[in-house]
Design an enzyme around this catalytic site. Sequence first.
Site, short mmCIF file in Angstrom:
data_model
loop_
_atom_site.label_atom_id
_atom_site.label_comp_id
_atom_site.label_asym_id
_atom_site.label_seq_id
_atom_site.Cartn_x
_atom_site.Cartn_y
_atom_site.Cartn_z
CE LYS A 29 -2.42 -4.22 11.50
NZ LYS A 29 -3.29 -3.53 10.55
CG HIS A 75 -1.73 -1.23 1.40
ND1 HIS A 75 -2.21 -1.96 0.35
CD2 HIS A 75 -2.16 -1.88 2.51
CE1 HIS A 75 -2.88 -3.00 0.81
NE2 HIS A 75 -2.86 -2.98 2.11
C1 BG6 Z 1 -4.58 -4.75 4.72
C2 BG6 Z 1 -3.67 -5.11 5.85
O1 BG6 Z 1 -3.96 -5.01 3.49
O2 BG6 Z 1 -4.91 -3.37 4.79
C3 BG6 Z 1 -4.32 -4.77 7.18
O3 BG6 Z 1 -3.37 -6.50 5.80
C4 BG6 Z 1 -4.77 -3.33 7.21
O4 BG6 Z 1 -3.44 -5.04 8.26
C5 BG6 Z 1 -5.59 -2.99 5.98
O5 BG6 Z 1 -5.53 -3.14 8.38
C6 BG6 Z 1 -5.88 -1.52 5.90
O6 BG6 Z 1 -6.77 -1.28 4.87
P1 BG6 Z 1 -7.76 -0.02 4.90
O7 BG6 Z 1 -8.48 -0.10 3.60
O8 BG6 Z 1 -8.64 -0.21 6.10
O9 BG6 Z 1 -6.90 1.18 5.03
#
Ligand code: BG6
Length: 508
Positions: A356, A266
């Site tokens: 987190k 991400h």
């Molecule tokens: C996921 C991770 O890919 O993305 C998670 O494995 C994380 O740990 C999540 O919480 C976050 O996604 P978003 O869309 O809630 O920002």
Amino acid sequence: MAKKTVVSPDTSQLNKDIIKKLPNSATIVIFGASGDLTERKLLPSLFRLDSDGLLPEKCVIIGVARTDMDNETFRKKIMESVGAYSRHYKDRCGNWSVFEKKLLYHKMDYDNLSDYKTLNKLLADIHKKQGMNSNCLFYLSTPPMLYPGIVSKLGEAGMAQQSDEHWRRIIIEKPFGRDLASAVDLNNHIHQVFNESQVYRIDHYLGKETVQNLFVFRFGNAIFEPLWNRNYIDHVQITVSEEVSLGSRAGYYDTAGVLRDMFQNHLLQLLTLTAIEPPAEFNATSLRDEKVKVLKAVRPIKPEEVAKQTVRAQYRTYRDEKGVARGTETATFAILKLFIDNWRWRNVPFYLRSGKALNSKVTEISIQFRHVPHLMFPLPPDELLPPNKLVLRLQPNEGMRLGFETKMPGAGMKTRTVSMDFLYEQDFGENILPDAYERLLVDALQGDASLFTRSDEIELAWKITDPILRGWEGEHAPPLAFYELGTCGPSKADEFIQADGRKWNPCM
Ligand code: BG6
């Protein structure tokens, strides 16, 4: 100033455009149908698409898993999760009876070839009975260690073969490998069965409306692009802060940690889209070629540099979480300082930060411009006017804020930072943004891979993260810092950026 009028997009026209590009029929086979992702994201998204008329006219969805279950039990279970997780379920629950008829459950053992042959026969029967062609979208949402086996068996059962009349595609969930070597192996393995154009590696951040808006924002407006470079930008901060802690994911997370879970995919995707050169055309090849160029230009952090260029930390109670290894050093928070060695970005630091169990859920990209070159206003010695800042808020309160200086009314020449704001909700209405999975599922059905990650892109992202992971395990590792739950992270985070004479945008 007059109140803004909310103008919701004309979805009927948008939907017509999507429908035109959809195949008439397709079967979606979800491996890992009893898993969390299927219940929380995939089926609620498919329900929503169906109720908007955005699935192929003839569409069957087969959930596959090892659990023993009949169609009725599966449908009931899915109805509950769709009710809980689908946007606007209440407005659209009337569509449930239509949607559930499309849902089937198929129990199988992922290791057993004859189970794949049975599934293949089931597909052939359905296609024949319903007058569908054999388009199939396989979705791998199982634990990643099962991916190679499932891919091989799909190949052995002849299920990956396409013809001029029908396609076969596969969506693969993250994590895609756990380091460069395993990602290369997995790519090679997949390519023995599916060619690259059949493979859709998903990073759900690319399906987020606000992430796609980065393209429009940068390349659909003439005023930002001339400033988008090292001459005007001092540095970039990319933040993905989460309130959630580990939850029940210790089995996966404790061996992955924040770098594999959030940065390799991400955050690097966000960096790529912030830094990308304008592609010549808006199609999968041009777009992904440009993304690859950015990743190639990222200066790798060598293992011996990690103490200088990274921070790793863990929330205080992480080691007490169920399923976590004793004394584990797994990082739940990290910062990377990256540089992109090209003409546009040379020596502009990109600070990437994610963690987190923090005090808020925020994803944003903050572009911090340079100070004005000359100050004619009388300011106390050593004082500078705050530089302009452009914050792209990706979630929540999606929108954008541009901060600039204004003269305060009255005598003298005092200034204050004010802002111009854009909020999706104010201009387009509430609850207007679709779930990332809705967009990505439609794209895969249409055969548009622009928002999916290509094999070389995945491998380059691992090339950036691998040496950091090695550095963290070796003699040069920065000490693991700790932070309290519900805070902004460790104090080390502030010290890290202050050492460069900068500070964090106060969002977390
Ligand atoms: C996921 C991770 O890919 O993305 C998670 O494995 C994380 O740990 C999540 O919480 C976050 O996604 P978003 O869309 O809630 O920002």
